[in-house]
Design a protein around this motif. Structure first.
Motif, mmCIF file in Angstrom:
data_model
loop_
_atom_site.group_PDB
_atom_site.id
_atom_site.type_symbol
_atom_site.label_atom_id
_atom_site.label_comp_id
_atom_site.label_asym_id
_atom_site.label_seq_id
_atom_site.Cartn_x
_atom_site.Cartn_y
_atom_site.Cartn_z
ATOM 1 N N PRO A 1 17.950 23.446 29.501
ATOM 2 C CA PRO A 1 16.746 23.905 30.212
ATOM 3 C C PRO A 1 15.436 23.589 29.526
ATOM 4 C CG PRO A 1 17.880 25.755 29.185
ATOM 5 C CD PRO A 1 18.792 24.570 29.062
ATOM 6 N N ASP A 2 15.464 23.309 28.228
ATOM 7 C CA ASP A 2 14.219 23.030 27.507
ATOM 8 C C ASP A 2 14.012 21.548 27.239
ATOM 9 O OD1 ASP A 2 13.526 25.804 27.241
ATOM 10 O OD2 ASP A 2 15.101 25.961 25.734
ATOM 11 N N ASP A 3 14.827 20.708 27.871
ATOM 12 C CA ASP A 3 14.782 19.276 27.580
ATOM 13 C C ASP A 3 14.667 18.504 28.885
ATOM 14 O OD1 ASP A 3 15.020 16.733 26.634
ATOM 15 O OD2 ASP A 3 16.853 17.055 25.502
ATOM 16 N N LEU A 4 13.454 18.048 29.217
ATOM 17 C CA LEU A 4 13.239 17.276 30.435
ATOM 18 C C LEU A 4 12.838 15.858 30.067
ATOM 19 C CD1 LEU A 4 12.942 16.937 33.473
ATOM 20 C CD2 LEU A 4 10.597 17.781 33.271
ATOM 21 N N PRO A 5 13.722 14.863 30.315
ATOM 22 C CA PRO A 5 13.338 13.472 30.054
ATOM 23 C C PRO A 5 12.207 13.041 30.983
ATOM 24 C CG PRO A 5 15.723 13.715 30.341
ATOM 25 C CD PRO A 5 15.093 14.999 30.781
#
Length: 272
Positions: A213-217
């Motif tokens: 949830p805290d990692d958006l490419p």
């Protein structure tokens, strides 16, 4: 109106997992009604599950349902003059991989599947896919958290080893096994997954996957014409970047039962 599951111990309150979404819907001017998920997931329980839902048009946000239980849900609501935005046929098409694969085959790994769990059909599917690594799942779900024992097949040409993976998958899925075996050609991905949300063919939200949830490419997906052309009212599409720099579709799902990452504010979820 928005339909959400009720709390098991406090049936006049929303399930805690969906309470924030219910509050956001009310703030946006929507009515909210509660359904009994335990009754809904039980054969013959749909009428009891929806007994407190008033007439109107509705969208559901809740726990995953099988296609057959969703069809019961739809019928029970119609008996109360409630119309779900997503029909039973549309739900099945988005929820089960064979329903969407043909339309999105160009942007997703090559896939074959069986009807049922017989070994002969599985070995035939292995032969159809051809030698090489694959990922195993059923029509609705993988067991990716059991990657080496129940998901990844190093080489489908080794049918004995492949069947060992399939047998473990069956054991873990148990009564939740849906439809048949699905074998997808393994592709090497180099990014976290991106979850996109689509309403009436328009991408309304690009966000992280619930598992990260805290990692958006940084994603420029360029697939609106394909996903948007499905004619489905509310879906999610998960993408990951392949090692050659191409974004690939990992999964399509019905938006009503797709999890919202905790980092996405409930008010941003596109319901209308």
């Amino acid at each position: 109106m928005l339909l959400v599951p009720s709390d098991v111990l406090r049936p006049r309150r929303p399930d805690a997992h969906f309470a924030a979404e219910a509050d956001a819907a009310r703030d946006a001017g929507m009515d909210v009604a509660l359904v009994d998920h335990d009754a809904l997931a039980t054969a013959g329980g749909a009428d009891e599950a929806v007994r407190r839902v008033p007439p109107g048009k509705a969208v559901y946000r809740g726990w995953m349902l099988s296609s057959s239980r969703y069809a019961d849900f739809d019928k029970a609501l119609r008996r109360r003059d409630v119309v779900l935005r997503t029909t039973a046929a549309q739900y099945r098409r988005a929820h089960e991989l064979p329903g969407w694969y043909a339309d999105l085959a160009d942007i997703t790994p090559r896939t074959v599947w069986t009807e049922g769990a017989e070994r002969a059909a599985f070995e035939s599917a292995c032969g159809e896919l051809g030698p090489g690594p694959a990922v195993l799942r059923d029509y609705t779900k993988s067991m990716k958290h059991y990657w080496h024992e129940a998901a990844f097949v190093p080489d489908v040409a080794d049918v004995t080893a492949a069947w060992a993976v399939a047998s473990r998958f069956l054991e873990l899925r148990d009564r939740d096994f849906t439809g048949g075996f699905v074998l997808r050609r393994f592709e090497n991905f180099v990014s976290r997954e991106v979850r996109t949300w689509w309403v009436d063919g328009v991408c309304r939200l690009v966000g992280p996957h619930p598992d990260t949830p805290d990692d958006l490419p940084d994603a420029d997906l360029g697939v609106a014409s394909l996903v948007g052309g499905l004619g489905l009212p509310f879906v999610t599409a998960d993408f990951a970047l392949r090692e050659d720099g191409v974004w690939r579709l990992i999964e399509l799902g019905d938006g009503q039962v797709s999890d919202r990452p905790r980092s996405v504010p409930p008010g941003e979820l596109p319901l209308t």
